[in-house]
Design an enzyme around this catalytic site. Structure first.
Site, PDB file in Angstrom:
ATOM      1  N   HIS A 186      -6.268  -5.449  10.393  1.00  0.00           N
ATOM      2  CA  HIS A 186      -5.681  -4.118  10.566  1.00  0.00           C
ATOM      3  C   HIS A 186      -4.513  -4.104  11.546  1.00  0.00           C
ATOM      4  CE1 HIS A 186      -9.883  -2.226   9.462  1.00  0.00           C
ATOM      5  NE2 HIS A 186      -9.269  -2.771   8.412  1.00  0.00           N
ATOM      6  N   ASN A 239      -8.413  -5.857   0.758  1.00  0.00           N
ATOM      7  CA  ASN A 239      -9.309  -5.433   1.835  1.00  0.00           C
ATOM      8  C   ASN A 239     -10.735  -5.200   1.333  1.00  0.00           C
ATOM      9  OD1 ASN A 239      -9.335  -2.920   0.557  1.00  0.00           O
ATOM     10  ND2 ASN A 239      -7.819  -2.026   1.925  1.00  0.00           N
ATOM     11  N   PRO A 278      -7.499   1.634   8.170  1.00  0.00           N
ATOM     12  CA  PRO A 278      -6.183   2.281   8.082  1.00  0.00           C
ATOM     13  C   PRO A 278      -5.632   2.532   6.689  1.00  0.00           C
ATOM     14  CG  PRO A 278      -5.923  -0.040   8.635  1.00  0.00           C
ATOM     15  CD  PRO A 278      -7.407   0.225   8.614  1.00  0.00           C
ATOM     16  N   ALA A 292       1.919   0.738   7.855  1.00  0.00           N
ATOM     17  CA  ALA A 292       1.093   0.768   9.068  1.00  0.00           C
ATOM     18  C   ALA A 292       1.882   0.425  10.328  1.00  0.00           C
ATOM     19  CB  ALA A 292      -0.092  -0.185   8.919  1.00  0.00           C
ATOM     20  N   THR A 343       0.818  -1.206   0.000  1.00  0.00           N
ATOM     21  CA  THR A 343       0.000   0.000   0.000  1.00  0.00           C
ATOM     22  C   THR A 343       0.856   1.262   0.000  1.00  0.00           C
ATOM     23  OG1 THR A 343      -1.745  -1.204   1.174  1.00  0.00           O
ATOM     24  CG2 THR A 343      -1.883   1.197   1.180  1.00  0.00           C
ATOM     25  N   ALA A 344       1.885   1.306   0.849  1.00  0.00           N
ATOM     26  CA  ALA A 344       2.742   2.494   0.926  1.00  0.00           C
ATOM     27  C   ALA A 344       3.819   2.501  -0.143  1.00  0.00           C
ATOM     28  CB  ALA A 344       3.380   2.579   2.312  1.00  0.00           C
ATOM     29  N   GLU A 372       9.387  -5.976  -4.726  1.00  0.00           N
ATOM     30  CA  GLU A 372       8.164  -6.574  -4.199  1.00  0.00           C
ATOM     31  C   GLU A 372       8.287  -8.095  -4.175  1.00  0.00           C
ATOM     32  OE1 GLU A 372       4.598  -8.043  -3.035  1.00  0.00           O
ATOM     33  OE2 GLU A 372       5.418  -6.043  -2.667  1.00  0.00           O
ATOM     34  N   ALA A 373       7.872  -8.712  -3.073  1.00  0.00           N
ATOM     35  CA  ALA A 373       7.974 -10.159  -2.923  1.00  0.00           C
ATOM     36  C   ALA A 373       6.946 -10.905  -3.765  1.00  0.00           C
ATOM     37  CB  ALA A 373       7.826 -10.543  -1.454  1.00  0.00           C
TER      38      ALA A 373
END
Length: 639
Positions: A578, A152, A619, A608, A82-83, A103-104
């Site tokens: 979350h 999500n 979030p 997060a 997300t970030a 990225e994995a």
């Protein structure tokens, strides 16, 4: 290879449908399904393929290779979740900054919501929960570009304004206060006004950001009944949960979706074809970072790069590669992987690192501590309208017909039940609300753990279907709905530890659910409110109040005592997906207010895990805004 696999699978589905279309009635259904399946195939195969890198030698050098290192990078971003997608896009806007994103997972073009328990999910489980029946709890975490924004429930609600004022107090930096931080929410938003919801003031929402936000075109009748019943029991109507006016109230939830009712992730919003075409940005997929590399010659450790590798489907680990960062490494692995990567790199509690024979680069006791999560409990009722989404798992010819109808509606027009996120309506309120919980009937000795007087500590999500847990449906013949009761401000706090020094081993996650009496008491109170809503008009037209007792339904629990409801809470509690806080800001935390790892240079964390406290809601938006904020901080620093 990916094209071939998807094509084969979809053709297999097509053949299965045709094989079952032996009768005239089924033939028309089979033809319709064939159209849908072929549409999916063609859309996938004709989609532009992004310039993602799986040949790591193009951007890094194998460990033990001789000669000078190949390409250096100004910034290496660890994790395209997300970030990470936000940061990669924003930092690479400056053509003078060379950015490598690792990225994995891969890229999931179809953007299906059903990613749990698939190859796109890490399949995490917690440690046995001592205060919740000693059960291990399933923790889905997305393994693909976009991270959990691709998995999500797409609810675009960000928490209460006072949550961020609390962050500012904890971090000692007023830039995190709602008045300052909210500008980054408006920066990423692209809100589409909806004439069905005239109470929303579009001037209070962002209009030009990359992340589209709107109301679903589909409204399940039970979702509207839930809002009206919530108002009737004393929860006020909220025109918009995401403004300075606060979060408390009830309404339909906005979603992260575009004009075609397709999920919007940070990968789809920020890593567009134009962004991926930038010569100063490279994106590696299917590569796991095993550690951050440091130069310790100057006393204070300085991050200089990363080491990474891939693993085949046969669980064979490939060669290690290294890439060098001349400015900074930014860890965006999420609440689980960010602390794990730091500890594998030698930053964490010294005693734990030495236990696994990891050389200590920096003794940082806060790494892995402060693990917080939103615990939730589902309660389920029989529906008497016959309009729930139980046909999403077809079990008969009629349910298959309904699903094909809804597939066509969604694919052709972006409408119908498949345009819904299932959890369409929500209610936010406080456990000390004296209208909902009159003092004559309820004691008021529950600790106030909220960030402010206008912040809620309970959320209820109304869902147009019911499951046993996560994605496991009830029996196929059930027309049932569920309410998810959520504790927004738990006082129980857990930890994350290394299982071993092997980066491919999952860490040990212990959220310590329901450790405090406060958490159980608030969830019991939330269940009481949900029961009241379910049996208040107009929800009485949805809830089958005369339904006989069934072990998978909860019509009988209204008569249970608080102690008996507490037993249900301990038995059923699950994550709302979350987890936060394992690299938190603040005194005793891991990062400072500019997300720099304390005691190190050239190293930041952004996801997060830096949250010092949970937000009173969902979030994702706060994570996106945090990444937008950090991008501005970094660009200003290196300007």
């Amino acid at each position: 290879m990916i094209h071939t696999d998807v094509f084969a699978k979809l053709l297999g589905i097509l053949e299965a449908i045709q094989a079952r279309s032996a009768t005239p009635t089924r033939l028309s259904l089979g033809a319709a399904a064939s159209v849908v399946a072929l549409t999916i195939v063609l859309r996938y195969l004709t989609a532009k393929q992004p310039k993602l890198i799986t040949d790591y030698a193009k951007v890094a050098r194998k460990v033990n290779d001789n000669g000078a290192e190949v390409d250096e990078w100004d910034f290496i971003i660890v994790g395209g979740g997300t970030a990470g997608c936000v940061l990669a896009s924003r930092l690479s806007e400056d053509p003078n900054l060379r950015v490598l994103l690792i990225e994995a997972g891969g890229r999931y073009l179809l953007r299906s919501p059903k990613l749990m328990r698939t190859q796109w999910d890490y399949h995490f489980y917690t440690e046995p929960q001592q205060h919740a029946g000693n059960k291990k709890k399933y923790w889905p975490r997305a393994k693909l570009l976009g991270g959990c924004s691709a998995m999500n429930a797409m609810i675009a609600q960000y928490g209460a304004p006072s949550d961020f004022d609390e962050w500012a107090l904890i971090s000692g930096d007023q830039s995190w206060s709602w008045n300052n931080f909210s500008k980054y929410i408006r920066k990423f938003e692209k809100y589409t006004p909806d004439p069905r919801f005239p109470h929303v003031d579009p001037l209070l929402r962002g209009a030009n950001g990359p992340v589209e936000i709107k109301y679903s075109p589909h409204i399940w009748p039970g979702a509207q009944a839930f809002v009206e019943a919530s108002i009737n029991v004393g929860i006020p109507f909220s025109p918009d949960f995401c403004t300075t006016k606060g979060t408390k109230g009830t309404n339909k939830a906005m979603m992260y979706i575009d004009s075609k009712s397709t999920r919007v992730t940070t990968e789809s919003a920020y890593l567009t074809d134009d962004v991926l075409a930038r010569p100063n940005l490279k994106v590696i997929t299917h590569a796991r970072v095993s550690k951050v590399l440091f130069d310790t010659s100057g006393g204070t450790p300085r991050a200089t790069g990363v080491e990474f590798a891939s693993k085949s489907h046969m669980d064979k680990v490939g060669p290690k590669f290294r890439a060098r960062a001349t400015k900074e490494v930014i860890v965006c692995g999420g609440t689980i992987h960010s602390p794990q990567i730091l500890m594998l790199s030698g930053i964490g509690p010294a005693a734990q690192l030495l236990r696994h024979n990891i050389p200590v680069v920096l003794d940082a006791p806060g790494v892995g501590a402060n693990l917080l999560d939103h615990p939730s409990v589902n309660i389920r009722f029989r529906d008497k309208t016959g309009t729930t989404f139980h046909h999403f798992t077809p079990h008969s010819l009629n349910s298959t017909r309904l699903l094909i109808r809804d597939l066509l509606r969604y694919k052709l027009w972006g409408t119908g039940p498949l345009a819904s996120n299932v959890g369409e309506s929500v209610a936010f309120f406080r456990s000390d609300d004296q209208v909902l919980f009159p003092p004559a009937e309820y004691n008021n000795d529950i600790e106030d753990a909220n960030s402010g007087p206008d912040a809620p500590d309970i959320e209820i999500i109304m869902c147009a279907g019911a499951v046993r847990s996560h994605t496991i449906p009830l029996g196929p013949k059930f027309q049932a709905y569920q309410m998810i009761v959520i504790l927004l401000r738990p006082t129980s706090k857990g930890s994350l530890f290394l299982k071993s020094a092997d980066p491919w081993d999952d860490p040990l996650m212990d959220p310590s659910y329901l450790e405090t009496k406060h958490d159980v008491d608030v969830l019991v109170r939330g269940i009481r409110a949900a029961l009241k809503i379910a049996h208040t008009a107009p929800m009485t037209s949805v809830t089958d109040v005369d339904a006989i007792h069934h072990p998978e339904l909860d019509h009988h629990i209204s008569s249970l005592s608080d102690a008996e409801l507490a037993d249900i809470v301990r038995d059923r509690v699950e994550t709302l997906y979350h987890p936060v806080g394992t690299c938190s800001m603040g005194a005793g935390g891991v990062v400072d207010s500019e997300l720099r790892v304390k005691g190190a240079q050239g190293l930041r964390v952004c996801d997060a895990s830096i949250f010092p406290k949970l937000v009173s809601g969902h979030p994702t938006g706060a994570v996106i805004a945090t990444a937008e904020k950090l991008a501005d901080i970094i660009k200003a620093h290196y300007a």
